[in-house]
Write an enzyme that holds these catalytic residues in place. Structure first.
Site, short mmCIF file in Angstrom:
data_model
loop_
_atom_site.label_atom_id
_atom_site.label_comp_id
_atom_site.label_asym_id
_atom_site.label_seq_id
_atom_site.Cartn_x
_atom_site.Cartn_y
_atom_site.Cartn_z
CB CYS A 37 -15.54 2.82 10.70
SG CYS A 37 -14.49 2.56 12.15
CB CYS A 57 -1.83 9.83 4.26
SG CYS A 57 -0.50 8.67 4.62
CB CYS A 87 12.11 28.68 20.32
SG CYS A 87 10.64 29.65 19.93
CB SER A 113 -0.93 0.01 1.22
OG SER A 113 -0.18 0.03 2.43
CG ASN A 114 4.19 1.58 2.35
OD1 ASN A 114 4.95 0.77 2.85
ND2 ASN A 114 3.19 2.12 3.03
CG ASP A 132 1.00 10.80 8.06
OD1 ASP A 132 0.53 11.96 8.11
OD2 ASP A 132 0.34 9.83 7.67
#
Length: 451
Positions: free
Chosen positions: A408, A246, A307, A127-128, A188
Protein backbone atom coordinates in the site's frame (compact mmCIF):
# COMPACT_ATOMS: atom_id res chain seq x y z
CA UNK A 1 28.79 -7.33 -13.06
CA UNK A 2 27.86 -3.66 -12.66
CA UNK A 3 24.15 -3.02 -12.25
CA UNK A 4 23.82 0.08 -14.45
CA UNK A 5 20.16 0.52 -13.55
CA UNK A 6 20.96 0.62 -9.83
CA UNK A 7 23.83 3.06 -10.40
CA UNK A 8 21.61 5.35 -12.44
CA UNK A 9 18.95 5.27 -9.72
CA UNK A 10 21.55 6.14 -7.10
CA UNK A 11 22.87 8.99 -9.28
CA UNK A 12 19.40 10.43 -9.69
CA UNK A 13 18.78 10.11 -5.96
CA UNK A 14 21.99 11.97 -5.10
CA UNK A 15 21.22 14.76 -7.57
CA UNK A 16 17.74 15.12 -6.15
CA UNK A 17 19.08 15.15 -2.58
CA UNK A 18 21.59 17.87 -3.48
CA UNK A 19 18.88 19.94 -5.17
CA UNK A 20 16.62 19.53 -2.14
CA UNK A 21 19.42 20.60 0.20
CA UNK A 22 20.13 23.70 -1.88
CA UNK A 23 16.46 24.60 -2.02
CA UNK A 24 16.12 24.03 1.71
CA UNK A 25 19.13 26.25 2.38
CA UNK A 26 17.57 29.01 0.29
CA UNK A 27 14.29 28.64 2.17
CA UNK A 28 16.02 28.74 5.55
CA UNK A 29 17.95 31.87 4.57
CA UNK A 30 14.73 33.53 3.42
CA UNK A 31 12.98 32.54 6.65
CA UNK A 32 15.90 33.94 8.65
CA UNK A 33 15.65 37.24 6.82
CA UNK A 34 11.92 37.44 7.51
CA UNK A 35 12.35 36.59 11.19
CA UNK A 36 15.10 39.17 11.60
CA UNK A 37 12.86 41.74 9.92
CA UNK A 38 10.01 40.86 12.30
CA UNK A 39 12.30 41.17 15.32
CA UNK A 40 13.64 44.49 14.03
CA UNK A 41 10.05 45.71 13.70
CA UNK A 42 9.57 45.18 17.42
CA UNK A 43 8.15 41.66 17.63
CA UNK A 44 9.08 39.78 20.78
CA UNK A 45 11.05 36.57 20.54
CA UNK A 46 9.45 33.25 21.47
CA UNK A 47 11.43 33.09 24.68
CA UNK A 48 10.29 36.51 25.81
CA UNK A 49 6.69 35.74 24.89
CA UNK A 50 6.55 32.42 26.69
CA UNK A 51 8.34 33.61 29.82
CA UNK A 52 5.12 35.16 31.07
CA UNK A 53 1.45 34.18 30.92
CA UNK A 54 0.30 37.74 31.58
CA UNK A 55 -1.76 39.36 28.85
CA UNK A 56 -1.38 43.12 28.16
CA UNK A 57 -3.60 45.65 29.93
CA UNK A 58 -7.18 45.62 28.57
CA UNK A 59 -8.04 48.39 26.11
CA UNK A 60 -11.04 50.61 26.89
CA UNK A 61 -11.45 52.45 23.59
CA UNK A 62 -11.00 51.97 19.88
CA UNK A 63 -8.41 53.90 17.91
CA UNK A 64 -9.18 55.73 14.69
CA UNK A 65 -7.38 52.93 12.86
CA UNK A 66 -9.60 50.36 14.59
CA UNK A 67 -12.73 52.23 13.54
CA UNK A 68 -11.60 52.47 9.93
CA UNK A 69 -10.34 48.89 9.74
CA UNK A 70 -13.32 47.17 11.39
CA UNK A 71 -16.07 49.53 10.22
CA UNK A 72 -18.06 46.88 8.35
CA UNK A 73 -18.53 44.78 11.48
CA UNK A 74 -18.79 47.75 13.86
CA UNK A 75 -22.05 48.80 12.20
CA UNK A 76 -23.63 45.41 12.93
CA UNK A 77 -26.30 46.01 15.57
CA UNK A 78 -25.35 42.97 17.67
CA UNK A 79 -21.62 43.66 17.37
CA UNK A 80 -20.84 47.34 17.71
CA UNK A 81 -18.08 49.05 19.66
CA UNK A 82 -18.44 46.86 22.73
CA UNK A 83 -18.14 43.70 20.65
CA UNK A 84 -15.01 45.03 18.96
CA UNK A 85 -13.48 45.94 22.32
CA UNK A 86 -14.18 42.45 23.64
CA UNK A 87 -12.49 41.02 20.56
CA UNK A 88 -9.55 43.39 20.91
CA UNK A 89 -9.01 42.28 24.52
CA UNK A 90 -9.56 38.59 23.81
CA UNK A 91 -7.03 35.79 23.53
CA UNK A 92 -7.49 32.67 21.40
CA UNK A 93 -5.24 29.62 21.21
CA UNK A 94 -5.18 27.66 17.95
CA UNK A 95 -3.78 24.14 18.18
CA UNK A 96 -2.58 23.05 14.75
CA UNK A 97 -1.61 25.48 12.00
CA UNK A 98 -2.79 23.26 9.18
CA UNK A 99 -5.85 23.20 6.94
CA UNK A 100 -8.23 24.26 9.73
CA UNK A 101 -5.92 26.44 11.79
CA UNK A 102 -4.78 28.63 8.90
CA UNK A 103 -8.20 29.97 7.83
CA UNK A 104 -9.34 30.17 11.47
CA UNK A 105 -6.32 32.29 12.39
CA UNK A 106 -6.68 34.41 9.28
CA UNK A 107 -10.26 35.39 10.05
CA UNK A 108 -9.62 35.94 13.76
CA UNK A 109 -6.69 38.25 13.07
CA UNK A 110 -8.61 40.06 10.32
CA UNK A 111 -11.57 40.56 12.69
CA UNK A 112 -9.33 42.18 15.31
CA UNK A 113 -8.65 39.44 17.86
CA UNK A 114 -6.08 41.08 20.11
CA UNK A 115 -3.99 38.10 21.17
CA UNK A 116 -3.47 34.86 19.30
CA UNK A 117 -1.49 31.78 20.28
CA UNK A 118 -0.32 29.36 17.58
CA UNK A 119 0.77 25.81 18.38
CA UNK A 120 2.35 23.45 15.87
CA UNK A 121 5.35 21.14 16.20
CA UNK A 122 5.68 20.60 12.44
CA UNK A 123 7.41 22.29 9.52
CA UNK A 124 5.85 23.45 6.26
CA UNK A 125 5.93 20.88 3.44
CA UNK A 126 4.93 21.25 -0.19
CA UNK A 127 2.04 18.81 0.32
CA UNK A 128 0.55 21.26 2.85
CA UNK A 129 0.14 24.17 0.47
CA UNK A 130 -3.11 23.18 -1.24
CA UNK A 131 -5.06 23.69 1.99
CA UNK A 132 -2.81 25.46 4.53
CA UNK A 133 -3.20 28.87 3.01
CA UNK A 134 -1.00 30.95 5.33
CA UNK A 135 2.15 29.12 4.22
CA UNK A 136 4.06 29.57 0.97
CA UNK A 137 6.55 27.82 -1.27
CA UNK A 138 9.55 29.77 -0.04
CA UNK A 139 8.67 28.98 3.60
CA UNK A 140 8.78 25.21 3.11
CA UNK A 141 10.99 23.81 5.86
CA UNK A 142 10.04 26.58 8.28
CA UNK A 143 8.12 26.08 11.53
CA UNK A 144 4.40 26.21 10.73
CA UNK A 145 3.73 28.45 13.71
CA UNK A 146 6.42 30.92 12.61
CA UNK A 147 5.32 30.77 8.98
CA UNK A 148 1.72 31.51 9.96
CA UNK A 149 2.85 34.33 12.22
CA UNK A 150 4.68 36.07 9.38
CA UNK A 151 1.60 35.89 7.13
CA UNK A 152 -0.78 37.01 9.88
CA UNK A 153 1.31 40.03 10.86
CA UNK A 154 1.24 41.15 7.23
CA UNK A 155 -2.55 41.06 7.46
CA UNK A 156 -2.82 42.81 10.84
CA UNK A 157 0.31 44.07 12.57
CA UNK A 158 -1.67 45.14 15.65
CA UNK A 159 -2.39 41.55 16.72
CA UNK A 160 -0.10 40.12 19.40
CA UNK A 161 0.93 36.61 18.32
CA UNK A 162 2.68 34.01 20.43
CA UNK A 163 4.27 31.03 18.73
CA UNK A 164 4.57 27.67 20.44
CA UNK A 165 6.63 25.64 17.97
CA UNK A 166 6.35 22.44 19.91
CA UNK A 167 4.16 19.40 20.44
CA UNK A 168 1.49 20.07 23.04
CA UNK A 169 1.41 17.28 25.62
CA UNK A 170 0.45 16.42 29.18
CA UNK A 171 3.50 18.21 30.55
CA UNK A 172 2.95 21.63 28.96
CA UNK A 173 -0.75 21.82 28.03
CA UNK A 174 -2.05 23.42 31.22
CA UNK A 175 0.66 26.08 31.21
CA UNK A 176 0.12 26.91 27.54
CA UNK A 177 -3.69 26.96 27.61
CA UNK A 178 -4.22 28.81 30.92
CA UNK A 179 -3.90 32.45 29.72
CA UNK A 180 -6.27 32.08 26.75
CA UNK A 181 -10.02 32.69 26.69
CA UNK A 182 -10.95 30.22 23.94
CA UNK A 183 -9.17 27.20 22.45
CA UNK A 184 -9.57 25.97 18.87
CA UNK A 185 -8.85 22.30 18.23
CA UNK A 186 -7.52 22.25 14.67
CA UNK A 187 -5.51 19.07 15.17
CA UNK A 188 -5.85 15.92 13.14
CA UNK A 189 -5.45 13.15 15.71
CA UNK A 190 -7.45 11.51 18.46
CA UNK A 191 -4.87 11.73 21.26
CA UNK A 192 -4.64 15.51 20.98
CA UNK A 193 -8.44 15.81 21.00
CA UNK A 194 -8.62 13.99 24.35
CA UNK A 195 -5.73 16.04 25.73
CA UNK A 196 -7.28 19.38 24.76
CA UNK A 197 -10.69 18.33 26.00
CA UNK A 198 -9.43 17.32 29.44
CA UNK A 199 -7.21 20.38 29.84
CA UNK A 200 -9.97 22.75 28.75
CA UNK A 201 -12.49 21.16 31.12
CA UNK A 202 -10.04 21.45 34.02
CA UNK A 203 -9.28 25.08 33.14
CA UNK A 204 -12.92 25.92 32.27
CA UNK A 205 -12.11 27.00 28.72
CA UNK A 206 -14.56 26.48 25.82
CA UNK A 207 -13.13 24.23 23.11
CA UNK A 208 -14.14 24.85 19.49
CA UNK A 209 -13.57 21.55 17.71
CA UNK A 210 -13.38 21.15 13.95
CA UNK A 211 -12.51 18.28 11.65
CA UNK A 212 -12.35 17.71 7.90
CA UNK A 213 -11.80 14.59 5.84
CA UNK A 214 -12.29 13.97 2.13
CA UNK A 215 -15.32 16.13 1.21
CA UNK A 216 -16.84 16.28 4.68
CA UNK A 217 -16.43 18.42 7.77
CA UNK A 218 -17.77 18.72 11.32
CA UNK A 219 -17.94 21.46 13.93
CA UNK A 220 -19.02 21.66 17.57
CA UNK A 221 -18.14 23.35 20.86
CA UNK A 222 -17.21 21.26 23.89
CA UNK A 223 -17.21 22.15 27.56
CA UNK A 224 -19.38 25.25 27.30
CA UNK A 225 -22.29 25.94 29.63
CA UNK A 226 -24.34 22.82 30.16
CA UNK A 227 -23.08 21.21 26.96
CA UNK A 228 -21.09 17.96 26.88
CA UNK A 229 -17.35 17.57 26.63
CA UNK A 230 -15.56 15.34 24.12
CA UNK A 231 -15.39 12.47 26.63
CA UNK A 232 -19.14 12.62 27.17
CA UNK A 233 -19.55 11.74 23.49
CA UNK A 234 -16.53 9.44 23.17
CA UNK A 235 -15.68 7.95 26.58
CA UNK A 236 -13.48 5.31 24.91
CA UNK A 237 -11.09 6.05 22.01
CA UNK A 238 -11.51 4.13 18.74
CA UNK A 239 -9.03 1.39 17.81
CA UNK A 240 -6.02 2.79 15.90
CA UNK A 241 -6.81 0.81 12.76
CA UNK A 242 -10.23 2.47 12.57
CA UNK A 243 -8.83 6.01 12.52
CA UNK A 244 -8.25 7.83 9.23
CA UNK A 245 -6.64 11.24 8.98
CA UNK A 246 -6.36 13.51 5.94
CA UNK A 247 -2.89 12.11 5.21
CA UNK A 248 -4.46 8.72 4.59
CA UNK A 249 -7.98 9.56 3.46
CA UNK A 250 -7.29 12.83 1.67
CA UNK A 251 -9.12 16.14 1.93
CA UNK A 252 -10.17 18.91 -0.42
CA UNK A 253 -8.61 22.20 0.62
CA UNK A 254 -11.81 24.22 0.28
CA UNK A 255 -13.51 21.95 2.84
CA UNK A 256 -10.90 22.73 5.49
CA UNK A 257 -11.33 26.41 4.61
CA UNK A 258 -15.07 26.25 5.27
CA UNK A 259 -14.72 24.46 8.62
CA UNK A 260 -11.79 26.63 9.75
CA UNK A 261 -13.71 29.82 8.96
CA UNK A 262 -16.67 28.52 10.95
CA UNK A 263 -14.37 27.76 13.89
CA UNK A 264 -13.29 31.40 13.81
CA UNK A 265 -16.94 32.46 13.76
CA UNK A 266 -17.74 30.31 16.80
CA UNK A 267 -14.76 31.75 18.66
CA UNK A 268 -15.96 35.30 17.91
CA UNK A 269 -19.48 34.42 19.09
CA UNK A 270 -18.09 32.99 22.33
CA UNK A 271 -15.96 36.07 22.95
CA UNK A 272 -18.62 38.72 22.39
CA UNK A 273 -21.72 36.70 23.38
CA UNK A 274 -23.29 36.73 19.94
CA UNK A 275 -25.98 34.27 18.81
CA UNK A 276 -26.35 30.61 19.75
CA UNK A 277 -23.11 28.74 20.37
CA UNK A 278 -22.72 25.28 18.82
CA UNK A 279 -22.69 23.59 22.23
CA UNK A 280 -24.72 20.40 22.46
CA UNK A 281 -25.04 20.38 18.68
CA UNK A 282 -22.96 19.04 15.83
CA UNK A 283 -22.75 20.74 12.45
CA UNK A 284 -22.10 18.25 9.65
CA UNK A 285 -21.05 19.51 6.23
CA UNK A 286 -21.23 17.33 3.12
CA UNK A 287 -19.20 19.04 0.41
CA UNK A 288 -20.36 16.61 -2.28
CA UNK A 289 -23.99 17.70 -2.03
CA UNK A 290 -23.28 21.01 -0.26
CA UNK A 291 -25.67 20.05 2.50
CA UNK A 292 -25.39 21.28 6.09
CA UNK A 293 -27.00 19.31 8.89
CA UNK A 294 -27.34 20.56 12.45
CA UNK A 295 -28.03 17.73 14.87
CA UNK A 296 -28.45 17.49 18.61
CA UNK A 297 -25.85 15.45 20.46
CA UNK A 298 -26.15 13.92 23.89
CA UNK A 299 -26.14 16.08 27.00
CA UNK A 300 -23.46 15.91 29.66
CA UNK A 301 -22.75 12.38 30.80
CA UNK A 302 -23.49 12.26 34.57
CA UNK A 303 -20.60 9.85 35.13
CA UNK A 304 -18.14 11.48 32.73
CA UNK A 305 -14.60 10.88 33.94
CA UNK A 306 -13.66 14.53 33.43
CA UNK A 307 -16.60 16.95 33.47
CA UNK A 308 -18.95 15.27 35.98
CA UNK A 309 -19.46 16.53 39.53
CA UNK A 310 -17.08 13.84 40.80
CA UNK A 311 -14.49 13.33 38.05
CA UNK A 312 -12.15 10.36 38.10
CA UNK A 313 -9.55 12.18 35.99
CA UNK A 314 -8.28 15.27 37.79
CA UNK A 315 -4.93 15.66 36.07
CA UNK A 316 -3.68 15.07 32.56
CA UNK A 317 -2.67 11.52 31.61
CA UNK A 318 -0.55 9.85 28.93
CA UNK A 319 -2.87 10.28 25.95
CA UNK A 320 -0.76 8.37 23.46
CA UNK A 321 -0.94 5.34 25.74
CA UNK A 322 -4.65 5.90 26.40
CA UNK A 323 -5.45 6.07 22.68
CA UNK A 324 -2.80 3.62 21.46
CA UNK A 325 -1.63 6.07 18.80
CA UNK A 326 0.71 9.02 18.37
CA UNK A 327 -0.39 12.56 19.21
CA UNK A 328 0.52 13.82 15.74
CA UNK A 329 -1.01 13.70 12.28
CA UNK A 330 1.92 11.63 11.07
CA UNK A 331 1.56 7.96 10.34
CA UNK A 332 0.75 5.68 13.22
CA UNK A 333 2.57 2.56 11.99
CA UNK A 334 0.59 -0.56 12.71
CA UNK A 335 2.27 -3.68 14.03
CA UNK A 336 -0.20 -6.45 13.24
CA UNK A 337 1.98 -9.16 11.70
CA UNK A 338 4.71 -11.56 12.70
CA UNK A 339 8.22 -10.84 11.33
CA UNK A 340 7.99 -13.74 8.86
CA UNK A 341 4.86 -12.16 7.38
CA UNK A 342 6.73 -8.99 6.45
CA UNK A 343 9.05 -8.30 3.53
CA UNK A 344 11.54 -5.45 3.29
CA UNK A 345 11.48 -3.52 0.02
CA UNK A 346 15.17 -4.18 -0.67
CA UNK A 347 14.68 -7.91 -0.22
CA UNK A 348 11.71 -7.84 -2.57
CA UNK A 349 13.68 -5.87 -5.16
CA UNK A 350 16.78 -8.10 -4.99
CA UNK A 351 15.20 -11.54 -4.71
CA UNK A 352 11.51 -11.92 -5.23
CA UNK A 353 10.82 -9.36 -7.95
CA UNK A 354 12.42 -11.53 -10.63
CA UNK A 355 10.57 -14.69 -9.52
CA UNK A 356 6.95 -15.71 -10.14
CA UNK A 357 4.72 -14.03 -7.56
CA UNK A 358 1.46 -12.16 -7.16
CA UNK A 359 1.82 -8.47 -6.24
CA UNK A 360 -1.42 -6.93 -4.99
CA UNK A 361 -1.68 -3.19 -4.42
CA UNK A 362 -4.48 -2.60 -1.89
CA UNK A 363 -4.77 1.18 -2.36
CA UNK A 364 -7.99 2.75 -3.68
CA UNK A 365 -8.17 3.05 -7.49
CA UNK A 366 -7.63 6.84 -7.37
CA UNK A 367 -4.30 6.34 -5.60
CA UNK A 368 -3.28 3.44 -7.84
CA UNK A 369 -3.76 5.74 -10.83
CA UNK A 370 -1.17 8.18 -9.41
CA UNK A 371 1.67 5.66 -9.47
CA UNK A 372 2.21 1.90 -9.27
CA UNK A 373 4.96 -0.69 -9.28
CA UNK A 374 5.45 -2.81 -12.41
CA UNK A 375 3.27 -5.94 -12.52
CA UNK A 376 1.24 -4.85 -9.51
CA UNK A 377 -2.50 -5.49 -9.60
CA UNK A 378 -4.91 -3.13 -7.93
CA UNK A 379 -7.17 -4.87 -5.42
CA UNK A 380 -8.56 -2.25 -3.01
CA UNK A 381 -8.61 -3.18 0.66
CA UNK A 382 -12.40 -2.96 0.63
CA UNK A 383 -12.55 -5.81 -1.93
CA UNK A 384 -10.26 -7.93 0.21
CA UNK A 385 -12.25 -7.36 3.39
CA UNK A 386 -15.56 -8.28 1.74
CA UNK A 387 -13.93 -11.28 -0.03
CA UNK A 388 -14.98 -10.11 -3.50
CA UNK A 389 -11.38 -10.70 -4.62
CA UNK A 390 -11.72 -14.48 -4.20
CA UNK A 391 -13.41 -15.14 -7.52
CA UNK A 392 -10.97 -12.85 -9.34
CA UNK A 393 -7.88 -14.70 -8.06
CA UNK A 394 -9.30 -18.20 -7.59
CA UNK A 395 -6.70 -19.78 -9.90
CA UNK A 396 -3.69 -18.10 -8.24
CA UNK A 397 -4.96 -18.96 -4.78
CA UNK A 398 -5.02 -22.65 -5.70
CA UNK A 399 -1.22 -22.55 -5.96
CA UNK A 400 0.05 -22.67 -2.39
CA UNK A 401 3.65 -22.24 -3.59
CA UNK A 402 3.00 -18.92 -5.32
CA UNK A 403 4.24 -16.07 -3.09
CA UNK A 404 1.68 -13.33 -2.57
CA UNK A 405 2.94 -9.86 -1.69
CA UNK A 406 0.64 -7.03 -0.66
CA UNK A 407 1.57 -3.37 -0.62
CA UNK A 408 0.00 0.00 0.00
CA UNK A 409 1.14 3.57 0.36
CA UNK A 410 2.87 3.33 3.75
CA UNK A 411 2.55 -0.23 4.96
CA UNK A 412 -0.55 -0.14 7.18
CA UNK A 413 -3.46 -1.23 4.98
CA UNK A 414 -1.33 -4.01 3.54
CA UNK A 415 -0.96 -5.51 7.02
CA UNK A 416 -4.72 -5.51 7.51
CA UNK A 417 -5.10 -7.22 4.13
CA UNK A 418 -2.46 -9.85 4.94
CA UNK A 419 -4.21 -10.65 8.20
CA UNK A 420 -7.53 -11.12 6.44
CA UNK A 421 -6.22 -13.30 3.60
CA UNK A 422 -4.04 -15.39 5.93
CA UNK A 423 -7.07 -16.23 8.06
CA UNK A 424 -8.67 -17.80 4.98
CA UNK A 425 -5.54 -19.31 3.46
CA UNK A 426 -3.15 -20.11 6.33
CA UNK A 427 -1.01 -22.45 4.21
CA UNK A 428 -0.10 -19.77 1.66
CA UNK A 429 2.99 -17.57 1.68
CA UNK A 430 1.44 -14.13 2.12
CA UNK A 431 3.51 -11.13 3.14
CA UNK A 432 3.24 -7.36 3.17
CA UNK A 433 5.81 -4.88 1.90
CA UNK A 434 7.18 -3.00 4.92
CA UNK A 435 6.74 0.76 4.57
CA UNK A 436 4.91 0.44 1.27
CA UNK A 437 5.62 2.74 -1.63
CA UNK A 438 7.23 5.37 0.59
CA UNK A 439 9.87 2.82 1.58
CA UNK A 440 10.30 1.86 -2.08
CA UNK A 441 11.16 5.46 -2.96
CA UNK A 442 13.47 5.82 0.02
CA UNK A 443 15.39 2.56 -0.39
CA UNK A 444 15.06 1.34 -3.98
CA UNK A 445 14.01 3.92 -6.58
CA UNK A 446 14.47 7.60 -5.75
CA UNK A 447 12.64 8.59 -8.94
CA UNK A 448 9.39 6.94 -7.82
CA UNK A 449 6.85 9.66 -6.87
CA UNK A 450 5.82 10.29 -3.27
CA UNK A 451 2.41 11.66 -2.37
Amino acid sequence: MIDSEALESERVKLKRDIADLRANLNRKEQCLRELEAAIAAGEDSDEAEESSNDMPTPQTKLTNDDIARYSRQLILQDFGVQGQLKLKNSSVLIVGMGGLGCPAAQYLVAAGCGHLGLIDYDEVERSNLHRQILHSEHRCGMSKAESARIALLELNSHCQIRCHSRLINSMNAMHIIRPYDVVLDCSDNVATRYLLNDACVMLRKPLVSGSALKMDGQLTVYGYGQGPCYRCIYPVPPPPEAVTNCGDGGVLGAVTGIIGAMQALEAIKLIIGLGDVMSGRLLIFDGSSFMFRNIRIRTKRPNCHVCSAQPLITELIDYEMFCGMHATDKDNPLDLLEPDQRLEVKEYHQKLQSQPHLLLDVRPPAEFEICQLPRSINVPLSEILDDSYLKRFAKQLEDKELPIVLLCRRGNDSQIAVQHITNRFPAHSIRDLVGGLHAWTGSVDATFPIY
